[in-house]
Design a protein around this motif. Structure first.
Motif, PDB file in Angstrom:
ATOM      1  N   LEU A 255       0.754  -1.258   0.013  1.00 27.17           N
ATOM      2  CA  LEU A 255       0.098   0.127   0.271  1.00 27.17           C
ATOM      3  C   LEU A 255       0.829   1.119   0.317  1.00 27.17           C
ATOM      4  N   ALA A 256       2.311   0.975   0.420  1.00 30.72           N
ATOM      5  CA  ALA A 256       2.444   2.624   0.868  1.00 30.72           C
ATOM      6  C   ALA A 256       3.342   2.399  -1.069  1.00 30.72           C
ATOM      7  N   GLY A 257       3.781   1.619  -1.723  1.00 30.17           N
ATOM      8  CA  GLY A 257       4.456   1.982  -2.554  1.00 30.17           C
ATOM      9  C   GLY A 257       3.302   3.183  -3.465  1.00 30.17           C
ATOM     10  N   PHE A 258       2.748   2.026  -3.318  1.00 32.66           N
ATOM     11  CA  PHE A 258       1.342   2.026  -4.729  1.00 32.66           C
ATOM     12  C   PHE A 258       0.801   4.239  -4.246  1.00 32.66           C
ATOM     13  N   LEU A 259       0.725   3.841  -2.938  1.00 34.72           N
ATOM     14  CA  LEU A 259       0.481   5.354  -2.483  1.00 34.72           C
ATOM     15  C   LEU A 259       1.120   6.928  -2.984  1.00 34.72           C
TER      16      LEU A 259
END
Length: 315
Positions: A255-259
């Motif tokens: 999720l961190a990478g996506f955001l």
């Protein structure tokens, strides 16, 4: 800047063992303690990537004080909301073959005043925020509608919301149209009330959650990869992984990478897959740095293998 909200944070203690035998004295080969909770893991991954992040969480007792110190050591600004009860401690036991045994504490019970103080802390710290990531289970004392209220307030302030939770809290929040939700396969199956046996089943479930309010669905399918279903289409991402050491926090790293990559489209999906693949090859809940990422090992495609059976079907 990405602000994270973790209503039920933890200290995560990880022991790597030569073997796990019940009823005996076990001696760990290594051990570590990390700041934990899904939103805090997202902040750790964002900070490891060199971006600014603020972690909002209820913190209490000496455990909360240690958690605050550990966040600072990770380059994360802690926006702690003081509570009377102590922050929980979770334990993970890791065997040589990668098998994990987790013991998660139930956590403190928040008062009504503490729950409102948490919402107010998010409001105060959200100015100039690109994304708010609301992650994890709700502690005792917070009703299932608490996340829905947070999404509604944040949207009124013009801030985008990513939500990673499950059960009644997810169902209640869908009506407020979170910008992204991030279920795993089991949570996806639970949300639609039916098992998922194929990638196509997961796609249909994600589409159903979009119809119920989610603007985009980023679904982690474990070893099978990840799905992104949004207003532009459906995309499937996979990555080559040499060996799995620990999957603790891998979904949070995704999720961190996506955001951090913008939070939409196949490029953000590729970043999510790369972060998740890197995380499972690291010990405990260690979050990957840019040096750990291998985008060349990632494949994303709009051609979805609908009939492919899931290696880990969701009941």
């Amino acid at each position: 800047m990405i602000l994270t909200v973790t209503p039920n944070p933890s200290l995560d203690r990880t022991y790597e063992l030569p073997g796990l035998t019940r009823g005996t004295v076990l001696r760990a080969t290594t051990d570590r303690v990390d700041p934990g909770g899904k939103g805090i893991n997202v902040s750790r991954a964002v900070a490891a990537a060199g971006h600014r992040t603020v972690a909002v969480a209820p913190l209490g007792g000496p455990e909360g004080a240690l958690l605050t110190r550990l966040l600072g050591e990770h380059g994360i600004e802690a926006a702690g909301v003081p509570i009377v009860a102590s922050t929980r401690i979770n334990v993970t036991l890791v065997e040589p073959d990668g098998t994990l045994t987790k013991v998660n504490a139930v956590g403190p019970q928040l008062t009504g005043a503490e729950a409102e103080a948490l919402l107010e802390a998010v409001r105060i710290r959200s100015a100039g925020t690109d994304w708010i990531a609301c992650c994890g289970s709700l502690p005792r004392g917070l009703p299932p509608q608490w996340y829905a209220e947070l999404v509604a307030r944040s949207h009124r302030a013009g801030v985008r919301i990513a939500l990673d939770t499950s059960g009644a809290a997810l169902t209640a929040a869908l009506r407020e149209r979170p910008d992204v939700i991030k279920p795993n396969a089991e949570e996806l199956a639970e949300a639609v009330g039916r098992p998922l046996a194929t990638v196509g089943d997961a796609v249909k479930a994600a589409e159903e959650l979009r119809e119920r309010g989610a603007r985009a669905v980023l679904a982690s399918l474990g070893a099978d990869g990840q799905l992104l279903v949004d207003g532009t289409g459906t995309y499937f991402g996979t990555a080559r992984v040499q060996s799995v050491r620990s999957n603790v926090g891998a979904g949070d790293a995704s999720l961190a990478g996506f955001l951090a990559a913008g939070g939409s489209g196949p490029a953000a999906l590729a970043a999510a897959v790369a972060h998740g693949a890197a995380a499972v090859q690291l010990p405990g809940s260690v979050m990957p740095t840019p040096a750990d990422l291998d985008l060349s090992a990632v494949t994303t495609t709009p051609d979805i293998p609908l009939d492919r059976p899931l290696k880990e079907p969701a009941p």
